[in-house]
Write an enzyme that holds these catalytic residues in place. Structure first.
Site, PDB file in Angstrom:
ATOM      1  N   SER A  44      -1.633   0.999   0.224  1.00 26.21           N
ATOM      2  CA  SER A  44      -1.084   0.067  -0.776  1.00 26.21           C
ATOM      3  C   SER A  44       0.389  -0.267  -0.566  1.00 26.21           C
ATOM      4  O   SER A  44       0.869  -1.254  -1.108  1.00 26.21           O
ATOM      5  CB  SER A  44      -1.293   0.599  -2.192  1.00 26.21           C
ATOM      6  OG  SER A  44      -0.439   1.681  -2.456  1.00 26.21           O
ATOM      7  N   LYS A  86       4.610   3.208  -5.448  1.00 24.33           N
ATOM      8  CA  LYS A  86       4.672   1.761  -5.701  1.00 24.33           C
ATOM      9  C   LYS A  86       6.125   1.300  -5.704  1.00 24.33           C
ATOM     10  O   LYS A  86       7.051   2.102  -5.733  1.00 24.33           O
ATOM     11  CB  LYS A  86       4.047   1.412  -7.063  1.00 24.33           C
ATOM     12  CG  LYS A  86       2.611   1.865  -7.239  1.00 24.33           C
ATOM     13  CD  LYS A  86       1.664   1.151  -6.317  1.00 24.33           C
ATOM     14  CE  LYS A  86       0.260   1.738  -6.430  1.00 24.33           C
ATOM     15  NZ  LYS A  86      -0.617   1.282  -5.391  1.00 24.33           N
TER      16      LYS A  86
END
Length: 186
Positions: A44, A86
């Site tokens: 990700s 993230k």
């Protein structure tokens, strides 16, 4: 003289035990409040961070200071030993929107240079890197996060939702493993 040697051995053993206990306590305190190693799992955050890389997470910002837009943050998951890596996109009070592959924060266009490699790949096959969404108003005490690999990231858009400040473990500053890939994270 035998008693003296016995006393010296006991003192020496006591000093070793004391040193080991102090070292363990210091290591636990450092890990709990200063920094801790984390493993990147998944794609990700490609190409910024790769699956299997290890990074140090600085926890001091959690207690002293503020998170900044663009920080790479580690988020504690709902389950024990589950963490997400993230990029912090929206701060409390921000309005976040994605339109025509462009990020807008509070109505202003925001540059995302860390996406240039992924953007080129998406354009080469004729797709958008990031689908349109928003505007999303970020409430106080929450953050909006996204992975750099926008097409393969579960983040605030699609599963993680807005992130409580208390779930942000800290910020990543550099990758320390594999050793031939040691670098700062941006």
């Amino acid at each position: 003289m035998t008693e003296e040697k016995s006393t010296n051995k006991k003192n020496s053993l006591f000093e070793w035990v004391k040193a080991i206990i102090i070292a363990v306590v210091l290591a636990l305190l450092i890990r709990a409040f200063l920094f801790e190693p984390y493993l990147v799992e998944g794609t990700s955050m490609d190409p910024t961070l790769h699956d299997g890389e290890r990074l140090f997470v600085y926890k001091t910002v959690r207690y002293v200071g503020e998170f900044k837009r663009g920080d790479i943050v580690i988020i504690d998951g709902d389950e024990k030993n589950v963490h997400y890596v993230k990029r912090l996109i929206g701060l409390p009070g921000d309005t976040v929107q994605m339109k025509d592959d462009t990020l807008y924060i509070n109505g202003k266009k925001v540059s995302e240079p860390y996406l240039s490699e992924n953007r080129k790949e998406a354009e080469a096959v004729g797709v958008k890197l990031t689908g349109d969404f928003g505007p999303v108003k970020v409430p106080e005490g929450k953050y909006f996060v996204m992975g750099d690999n926008r097409q393969r990231s579960m983040d605030s858009r699609n599963g993680l939702g807005l992130i409580d400040k208390k779930r942000v473990a800290g910020t990543s500053q550099f990758v320390f493993f594999p050793f031939n890939e040691i670098r700062k994270t941006d």
